[in-house]
Motif scaffolding. Structure first.
Motif, PDB file in Angstrom:
ATOM      1  N   ASN A   1      70.328  66.976  10.247  1.00  0.00           N
ATOM      2  CA  ASN A   1      70.627  66.340  11.441  1.00  0.00           C
ATOM      3  C   ASN A   1      71.418  65.115  11.315  1.00  0.00           C
ATOM      4  O   ASN A   1      71.622  64.408  12.238  1.00  0.00           O
TER       5      ASN A   1
ATOM      6  N   THR B   1      70.852  62.357   9.934  1.00  0.00           N
ATOM      7  CA  THR B   1      70.201  60.964  10.105  1.00  0.00           C
ATOM      8  C   THR B   1      69.358  60.533   9.155  1.00  0.00           C
ATOM      9  O   THR B   1      69.387  61.038   7.981  1.00  0.00           O
TER      10      THR B   1
ATOM     11  N   GLN C   1      65.863  59.366   7.995  1.00  0.00           N
ATOM     12  CA  GLN C   1      64.259  59.262   8.296  1.00  0.00           C
ATOM     13  C   GLN C   1      63.341  58.870   7.466  1.00  0.00           C
ATOM     14  O   GLN C   1      63.485  58.954   6.149  1.00  0.00           O
TER      15      GLN C   1
ATOM     16  N   PHE D   1      79.173  52.546  15.989  1.00  0.00           N
ATOM     17  CA  PHE D   1      77.818  52.463  16.733  1.00  0.00           C
ATOM     18  C   PHE D   1      76.439  52.472  15.678  1.00  0.00           C
ATOM     19  O   PHE D   1      75.503  52.912  16.085  1.00  0.00           O
ATOM     20  N   LEU D   2      76.932  52.289  14.700  1.00  0.00           N
ATOM     21  CA  LEU D   2      75.849  52.131  13.513  1.00  0.00           C
ATOM     22  C   LEU D   2      74.549  51.115  13.944  1.00  0.00           C
ATOM     23  O   LEU D   2      75.054  49.844  14.410  1.00  0.00           O
ATOM     24  N   THR D   3      73.480  51.299  13.908  1.00  0.00           N
ATOM     25  CA  THR D   3      72.355  50.585  14.321  1.00  0.00           C
ATOM     26  C   THR D   3      72.515  49.219  13.158  1.00  0.00           C
ATOM     27  O   THR D   3      72.803  49.104  12.355  1.00  0.00           O
TER      28      THR D   3
ATOM     29  N   ASP E   1      57.698  58.643   9.723  1.00  0.00           N
ATOM     30  CA  ASP E   1      57.921  59.089  10.935  1.00  0.00           C
ATOM     31  C   ASP E   1      57.472  60.812  10.990  1.00  0.00           C
ATOM     32  O   ASP E   1      57.923  61.472  11.911  1.00  0.00           O
TER      33      ASP E   1
ATOM     34  N   ALA F   1      72.719  65.400  17.465  1.00  0.00           N
ATOM     35  CA  ALA F   1      73.389  65.192  16.513  1.00  0.00           C
ATOM     36  C   ALA F   1      74.722  64.995  16.862  1.00  0.00           C
ATOM     37  O   ALA F   1      75.692  64.967  16.034  1.00  0.00           O
TER      38      ALA F   1
ATOM     39  N   PHE G   1      77.732  62.926  19.685  1.00  0.00           N
ATOM     40  CA  PHE G   1      77.653  61.743  20.878  1.00  0.00           C
ATOM     41  C   PHE G   1      77.490  62.358  22.108  1.00  0.00           C
ATOM     42  O   PHE G   1      78.416  63.350  22.538  1.00  0.00           O
TER      43      PHE G   1
ATOM     44  N   HIS H   1      59.871  56.537  16.192  1.00  0.00           N
ATOM     45  CA  HIS H   1      61.264  56.225  15.619  1.00  0.00           C
ATOM     46  C   HIS H   1      62.162  55.988  16.678  1.00  0.00           C
ATOM     47  O   HIS H   1      62.013  56.528  17.729  1.00  0.00           O
TER      48      HIS H   1
ATOM     49  N   PRO I   1      69.215  57.006  16.826  1.00  0.00           N
ATOM     50  CA  PRO I   1      69.735  56.867  15.481  1.00  0.00           C
ATOM     51  C   PRO I   1      71.134  56.137  15.409  1.00  0.00           C
ATOM     52  O   PRO I   1      71.553  55.799  14.256  1.00  0.00           O
ATOM     53  N   THR I   2      71.409  55.890  16.774  1.00  0.00           N
ATOM     54  CA  THR I   2      72.499  54.957  16.899  1.00  0.00           C
ATOM     55  C   THR I   2      72.316  53.769  17.438  1.00  0.00           C
ATOM     56  O   THR I   2      71.348  53.584  18.094  1.00  0.00           O
ATOM     57  N   ALA I   3      73.309  52.817  17.668  1.00  0.00           N
ATOM     58  CA  ALA I   3      73.242  51.689  18.595  1.00  0.00           C
ATOM     59  C   ALA I   3      74.127  51.907  19.710  1.00  0.00           C
ATOM     60  O   ALA I   3      75.302  51.148  19.702  1.00  0.00           O
TER      61      ALA I   3
ATOM     62  N   GLN J   1      76.085  51.394  23.402  1.00  0.00           N
ATOM     63  CA  GLN J   1      76.473  50.327  24.381  1.00  0.00           C
ATOM     64  C   GLN J   1      76.801  50.933  25.629  1.00  0.00           C
ATOM     65  O   GLN J   1      77.402  51.901  26.020  1.00  0.00           O
TER      66      GLN J   1
ATOM     67  N   ASP K   1      78.255  54.522  25.635  1.00  0.00           N
ATOM     68  CA  ASP K   1      79.072  55.005  24.380  1.00  0.00           C
ATOM     69  C   ASP K   1      78.104  54.984  23.270  1.00  0.00           C
ATOM     70  O   ASP K   1      77.238  53.964  23.138  1.00  0.00           O
ATOM     71  N   GLY K   2      78.280  55.955  22.334  1.00  0.00           N
ATOM     72  CA  GLY K   2      77.662  55.773  21.288  1.00  0.00           C
ATOM     73  C   GLY K   2      76.290  56.397  21.167  1.00  0.00           C
ATOM     74  O   GLY K   2      75.365  56.129  20.294  1.00  0.00           O
TER      75      GLY K   2
ATOM     76  N   LYS L   1      73.255  59.117  20.719  1.00  0.00           N
ATOM     77  CA  LYS L   1      73.077  60.302  20.116  1.00  0.00           C
ATOM     78  C   LYS L   1      71.478  60.528  20.137  1.00  0.00           C
ATOM     79  O   LYS L   1      70.631  59.568  20.191  1.00  0.00           O
TER      80      LYS L   1
ATOM     81  N   SER M   1      68.483  62.664  17.652  1.00  0.00           N
ATOM     82  CA  SER M   1      68.482  63.191  16.270  1.00  0.00           C
ATOM     83  C   SER M   1      67.632  64.547  16.190  1.00  0.00           C
ATOM     84  O   SER M   1      67.744  65.096  15.362  1.00  0.00           O
TER      85      SER M   1
END
Lengths: 390, 133
Positions: free
Chosen positions: A267, A269, A271, A315-317, A369, B50, B52, B82, B85-87, B89, B102-103, B105, B107
């Motif tokens: 996926n 991501t 984990q 959009f990276l955490t 997780d 997986a 957007f 968890h 997977p993204t941040a 907005q 936006d952004g 997702k 997982s």
């Protein structure tokens, strides 16, 4: 009469079942299997690399990939660890080049479809990833200035670089470069780098970045071949009863498909499966800033992409805590050919991997997780049989 | 960028009820914790893994929305422990109470929570959607 009708009814039901293309799969299983099919994988596309689909660049990249001269001791090439006979991995727990590394060498087949590169995802493109080992002291141990000098002073390479690039440093400029210099090298190499005029540093970085793009163009051509799973949807006889049982476990009770989904069987991501080491290797959590500030990332000046299209980076955490101990979910295609397993190669066999998941999932106060997984010995055998299909 | 704009324009039209393709959109309704706000989350498709998501949030209230209202997005899978997977907005579109997400997702399939924190000088509130796919 009633018996005949009854038998006809049974025959009809059985016939309808068999008409289900002769498959052993339920409609839901077929839909899930279809989602894993290689044929559903869209073409890889990297707008940050304008050479990604350029055959001339790929041919040059192949020469670079196998050239051991691009290293401190003249004996380490990309192919030293990414060996074609091992699905472009190396069969070792961790990479071994100039020194022993800390991470397992991943397969390169189909890697152009990845969103992130390295086990911690510290690079956001294949070309940017290709640059890092060249300057890693444990891998090629070279500097970008040495690489540029070698490539532009070598007649065969220089002619190919001139055919693909403009504004290359003149031979006179190349002759004035320090012997060895890099912003990420030793103190002496860093001082040599800083002694260079900004315009010369810029030119070196341009050629260095292009070198990564050429290598990436070649690596992008290393496509995945369909496996037996890809043919199993329409031909259930392609799998043994044990493999079919394993497929059902993969999609159901064993919950593998939660992370190993899609045609790449990942996926994409990161984990936490409990393999990080607090204070020593926190995986994804340690690279969130470096990937954002990397001068060779998708939004950097050497990228060919419009910055606003770099959505993965955008959009990276920023939440380190949420990804502490997390590593990239690897593709499971060719998994039987790419032992050992996990980010540091700690598991020698698929049996050990499955045992780990089952045991780790039982832990009280778990710090990972993983969902709870319970498998009998027979189920483990079936699951492993299926993994070998991939 | 053009694709994103076109997608969002289409989504806006769907939100306004100007299209016959509403069956393809996915909607959730929720009330904020304080009860002051009603929210509708509308996405171009049902949640998928997986990729957007193309979503928008519409807020409404019996009172006028605070002029300094801003939103932050959070979420995750309670059963797995968890987050997203993204941040993602929440970006104001210029229309009253409408935010483009936006952004975003997901997982994996399963039960998710998607939360929106509402910030203004008047105080904080939150809207939490729970869904399984």
């Amino acid at each position: 009469m009633r018996t005949t009708a009854y038998l006809l009814g049974i025959a009809l039901v059985l016939g309808m079942s068999a008409c289900n293309d002769g498959s052993v799969w339920t409609a839901q299983e077929r839909a899930t299997l279809q989602s894993l099919n290689l044929a559903t994988l869209p073409a890889a596309h990297d707008p940050s690399n304008r050479f990604a689909d350029n055959p001339q660049a790929a041919a040059l990249g192949k020469q670079l990939f196998f050239d051991p001269r691009l290293s401190r001791n003249g004996q380490v090439a990309c192919a030293t660890c990414h060996r074609p006979e091992h699905a472009f991995s190396d069969g070792k727990p961790v990479a071994e080049a100039l020194a022993k590394g800390t991470r397992n060498t991943p397969s390169l087949l189909g890697v152009a479809h990845n969103d992130w590169f390295f086990w911690d995802g510290r690079k956001d493109s294949l070309w940017s990833q290709a640059l890092a080992p060249l300057e890693n002291p444990a891998e090629h141990g070279f500097t970008r200035v040495e690489i540029v000098r070698l490539l532009l002073e070598d007649t065969a390479y220089a002619s190919q670089y001139h055919a693909l690039l403009t504004d290359l440093p003149t031979p006179e400029t190349v002759a004035t470069l320090p012997t060895s210099a890099s912003p990420s090298g030793t103190l002496e190499q860093l001082q040599a780098w800083k002694s260079m005029p900004p315009a010369a540093r810029e030119q070196v970085d341009q050629v260095f970045a292009a070198t990564g793009k050429f290598i990436a163009a070649y690596v992008s051509s290393l496509a995945l071949a369909p496996n037996r799973l890809d043919t199993a949807i329409n031909n259930s006889s392609a799998l043994t009863p044990s493999e079919i049982a394993g497929a059902r476990l993969f999609m159901g009770k064993a919950q593998c498909i939660l992370c190993h989904s899609g045609a790449m069987l990942t996926n994409q991501t990161f984990q936490n499966i409990g393999t990080g080491m607090l204070g020593k290797d926190s995986g994804r959590a340690t690279v969130l800033d470096s990937v954002r500030n990397d001068r060779f990332n998708c939004q950097g000046k050497y990228s060919d992409a419009a910055p606003e299209t770099c959505t993965e980076l955008q959009f990276l955490t920023r939440n380190r805590h949420s990804v502490a101990g997390a590593f990239k979910v690897p593709s499971l295609r060719n998994v039987a050919q790419t032992a050992p397993y996990f980010h540091d190669g700690r598991m020698a066999t698929l049996d050990a991997v499955i045992d780990y998941y089952v045991q780790a999932a039982q832990q009280a106060n778990k710090d990972h997780d993983l969902p709870r997984i319970e498998l009998s010995d027979a189920e483990k055998r079936d699951l492993i049989a299926f993994l070998k299909v991939l | 960028m053009l694709t994103k704009w076109l997608t969002f324009s289409t989504l806006s039209l769907l939100l306004a009820g100007c299209s016959g393709n509403a069956a393809t959109t996915w909607q959730q309704h929720q009330v904020s914790s304080s009860g002051l706000y009603q929210a509708t989350l509308t996405c171009a498709t049902a949640p998928t893994v997986a990729i957007f998501q193309e979503c928008a949030l519409q807020l409404s209230s019996e009172q006028a929305l605070p002029p300094d209202l801003s939103l932050t997005v959070d979420g995750g899978m309670p059963a797995h422990g968890h987050g997203l997977p993204t941040a993602p907005q929440a970006v104001p579109t210029g229309k009253v109470g409408e935010y483009r997400i936006d952004g975003l997702k997901y997982s994996m399939v399963g039960e998710w929570v998607l939360g929106f924190w509402l910030h203004s000088a008047a105080g904080q509130d939150k809207i939490v959607f729970r869904f399984t796919f």
